[in-house]
Design an enzyme around this catalytic site. Structure first.
Site, PDB file in Angstrom:
ATOM      1  N   ARG A  21      42.367  20.150  31.881  1.00 37.87           N
ATOM      2  CA  ARG A  21      41.762  21.025  33.183  1.00 37.87           C
ATOM      3  C   ARG A  21      42.558  21.020  34.258  1.00 37.87           C
ATOM      4  O   ARG A  21      42.693  21.868  35.050  1.00 37.87           O
ATOM      5  CB  ARG A  21      40.855  21.616  33.387  1.00 37.87           C
ATOM      6  CG  ARG A  21      40.437  22.078  34.183  1.00 37.87           C
ATOM      7  CD  ARG A  21      38.710  22.732  34.172  1.00 37.87           C
ATOM      8  NE  ARG A  21      37.652  21.698  33.833  1.00 37.87           N
ATOM      9  CZ  ARG A  21      37.563  20.838  35.347  1.00 37.87           C
ATOM     10  NH1 ARG A  21      38.391  21.540  36.208  1.00 37.87           N
ATOM     11  NH2 ARG A  21      37.241  19.261  34.982  1.00 37.87           N
ATOM     12  N   TYR A  73      42.128  50.105  30.834  1.00 40.23           N
ATOM     13  CA  TYR A  73      40.996  49.181  29.330  1.00 40.23           C
ATOM     14  C   TYR A  73      39.718  49.204  30.073  1.00 40.23           C
ATOM     15  O   TYR A  73      39.811  48.908  31.134  1.00 40.23           O
ATOM     16  CB  TYR A  73      42.145  48.150  29.618  1.00 40.23           C
ATOM     17  CG  TYR A  73      41.570  46.964  28.972  1.00 40.23           C
ATOM     18  CD1 TYR A  73      41.562  47.140  27.297  1.00 40.23           C
ATOM     19  CD2 TYR A  73      40.939  45.921  29.020  1.00 40.23           C
ATOM     20  CE1 TYR A  73      41.370  46.514  26.408  1.00 40.23           C
ATOM     21  CE2 TYR A  73      40.732  45.417  28.722  1.00 40.23           C
ATOM     22  CZ  TYR A  73      40.017  45.473  26.950  1.00 40.23           C
ATOM     23  OH  TYR A  73      39.895  44.491  25.982  1.00 40.23           O
ATOM     24  N   ASP A 149      48.919  45.580  35.410  1.00 40.89           N
ATOM     25  CA  ASP A 149      48.550  45.120  33.821  1.00 40.89           C
ATOM     26  C   ASP A 149      49.790  46.138  33.161  1.00 40.89           C
ATOM     27  O   ASP A 149      49.289  47.272  33.117  1.00 40.89           O
ATOM     28  CB  ASP A 149      46.990  45.759  33.179  1.00 40.89           C
ATOM     29  CG  ASP A 149      46.960  45.737  32.422  1.00 40.89           C
ATOM     30  OD1 ASP A 149      47.929  45.143  31.955  1.00 40.89           O
ATOM     31  OD2 ASP A 149      45.446  45.416  31.218  1.00 40.89           O
ATOM     32  N   LYS A 174      48.586  40.679  22.656  1.00 41.85           N
ATOM     33  CA  LYS A 174      49.138  41.726  22.582  1.00 41.85           C
ATOM     34  C   LYS A 174      50.133  41.568  21.941  1.00 41.85           C
ATOM     35  O   LYS A 174      50.477  40.896  21.076  1.00 41.85           O
ATOM     36  CB  LYS A 174      48.694  43.152  23.052  1.00 41.85           C
ATOM     37  CG  LYS A 174      47.617  43.560  23.773  1.00 41.85           C
ATOM     38  CD  LYS A 174      46.218  43.636  22.849  1.00 41.85           C
ATOM     39  CE  LYS A 174      45.150  43.719  23.343  1.00 41.85           C
ATOM     40  NZ  LYS A 174      44.420  43.864  24.328  1.00 41.85           N
TER      41      LYS A 174
HETATM   42  C1  LIG Z   1      43.752  44.382  25.022  1.00 46.73           C
HETATM   43  C2  LIG Z   1      44.121  44.526  26.797  1.00 46.73           C
HETATM   44  C3  LIG Z   1      43.721  43.461  28.283  1.00 46.73           C
HETATM   45  C4  LIG Z   1      42.661  42.193  27.599  1.00 46.73           C
HETATM   46  O1  LIG Z   1      43.124  41.594  27.333  1.00 46.73           O
HETATM   47  P1  LIG Z   1      42.036  40.574  26.087  1.00 46.73           P
HETATM   48  O2  LIG Z   1      43.601  39.430  25.666  1.00 46.73           O
HETATM   49  O3  LIG Z   1      41.459  41.216  25.359  1.00 46.73           O
HETATM   50  O4  LIG Z   1      41.512  39.868  26.965  1.00 46.73           O
HETATM   51  C5  LIG Z   1      43.693  43.702  29.104  1.00 46.73           C
HETATM   52  N1  LIG Z   1      44.801  45.611  29.482  1.00 46.73           N
HETATM   53  C6  LIG Z   1      44.848  45.992  27.918  1.00 46.73           C
HETATM   54  C7  LIG Z   1      46.067  47.069  28.344  1.00 46.73           C
HETATM   55  C8  LIG Z   1      44.915  45.593  27.249  1.00 46.73           C
HETATM   56  O5  LIG Z   1      45.243  46.641  25.945  1.00 46.73           O
END
Ligand SMILES: *Cc1c(COP(=O)(O)O)cnc(C)c1O
Length: 350
Positions: A21, A73, A149, A174
């Site tokens: 950690r 999101y 993001d 993703k």
């Molecule tokens: C899925 C997603 C998140 C969150 O990510 P996790 O890995 O599910 O915690 C944040 N922003 C966008 C645009 C997403 O598609």
């Protein structure tokens, strides 16, 4: 040829990494080097995309004013709303595709200027595109920090740090890992100060990514370019065919010349992404029936994997309250043959 999967929480006294950690590991560092290089900054990997966003939020002082997307999101909105309810931050939700609305929220005539601007490169799930360079410059003129993001775009389509953003975040879950077999997130920055704050939060906050997940993400990254090229090619073709289908009332895909965000996306991005949202001329029941009838495409949430997925987003309370149209179907396009995908979609729509 491969990075070792280091499965050890602690190491002998005298070795550089004494405790996982605190110091990370060779496996985490290898992924951070790769993700940092892709976005042109220094990367910190966290155990999920949400963990990445919350790690950033935890670095903000109490009373921080954030300008945020009114549609985004849902998890981002849930996290920030909770922080606002607890009195830790103040939120100014705006349509981030409306540049004037963002500028007004950054420096309102009747309140303090904002401290943070949070953007999405392409809004989940309505696929609007904000004018990133203009908004980033305006926020900086007001002294605000800009976080982006970029999950939907990947560093292959846009690198927000090059446009001046202070922080870029991805849900590695993703496209970057790409195989629907892990959750992970990353924060990348060029600011030594911000990087230090993020590392300090991970150390004491405890959000350490797993070694196996890091290994799988590294393996996924190797094919990001070929996967994403095929996914975008498929998405563009499906968007064109859906646009001509009589059961479909509206297709949202910035790659379509008729899309309201086509010009902006063409200027900003090296590709239009592989997410296609569309609305049906029919009812909510018709939209749900399409999700039930698909055979090759999976009726499932999430996105960015090699397999195509479909879901009706307003099914989720958060999305319904953010004004996502009730019949909007969000398609995450995979790497299957486009004619197989179309055969499945058209039978389901039929
Ligand atoms: C899925 C997603 C998140 C969150 O990510 P996790 O890995 O599910 O915690 C944040 N922003 C966008 C645009 C997403 O598609």
């Amino acid at each position: 040829m491969n990075t070792s999967v280091v499965l050890s929480s602690n190491f002998h006294h005298g070795e550089t990494n004494a405790y996982l950690r605190t110091h990370g590991s060779e496996t985490i560092a290898a992924l951070e080097t790769a993700l940092g290089a892709l976005d042109g900054g220094t990367a910190t990997v966290l155990p999920s995309g949400m963990s990445a966003i919350s790690t950033f939020v935890e670095t903000l002082p109490v009373g921080t004013v954030l300008v945020i997307p009114s549609t985004s999101y849902w998890g981002t909105m849930a996290l920030l709303s909770e922080q606002a309810r607890l009195g830790r931050v103040q939120l100014r939700p705006v349509d981030i595709t409306d540049t004037d609305a963002v500028l007004a929220a950054l420096h309102p005539s009747d309140g303090p200027t904002a401290d943070v601007l949070w953007l999405e490169t392409t809004i989940n799930p309505t696929l609007g595109v904000p004018d990133l360079p203009v908004l980033i410059d305006a926020a900086h003129a007001d002294g605000a920090v800009v976080g982006v993001d970029a999950t939907f775009s990947t560093p292959l389509n846009v690198r927000p740090l090059e446009l001046g953003a202070d922080l870029v975040m991805h849900s590695v879950t993703k496209y970057l890992s790409g195989h629907s077999d892990l959750v992970q997130g990353v924060l990348v920055t060029r600011s030594a100060e911000l990087h230090e704050h993020i590392r300090a939060r991970r150390l004491v906050g405890g959000a350490v990514p797993g070694a196996l997940e890091c290994y799988l993400s590294l393996r996924g990254l190797r094919t990001l370019d070929v996967r994403f090229a095929r996914q975008q090619e498929n998405a563009a073709e499906l968007a064109r065919r859906l646009d001509a289908h009589p059961a479909v009332s509206r297709v949202r895909y910035p790659g379509l010349p008729s899309d309201p965000f086509h010009t902006r996306a063409s200027e900003l991005f090296d590709g239009y992404g592989a997410m296609v949202s569309f609305e049906l001329a029919g009812s909510v029941e018709d939209a749900d029936a399409v999700c039930e009838r698909v055979r090759l495409i999976a009726h499932a949430t999430s996105l960015g994997g090699v397999e195509s997925l479909i879901e009706r987003r307003a099914m989720y309370e958060g999305d319904a309250s953010m004004g996502v149209p009730a019949t909007l179907l969000r398609l995450s396009v995979g790497i299957e043959h486009v004619d197989d995908l179309w055969a499945d979609l058209s039978q389901a729509l039929g």
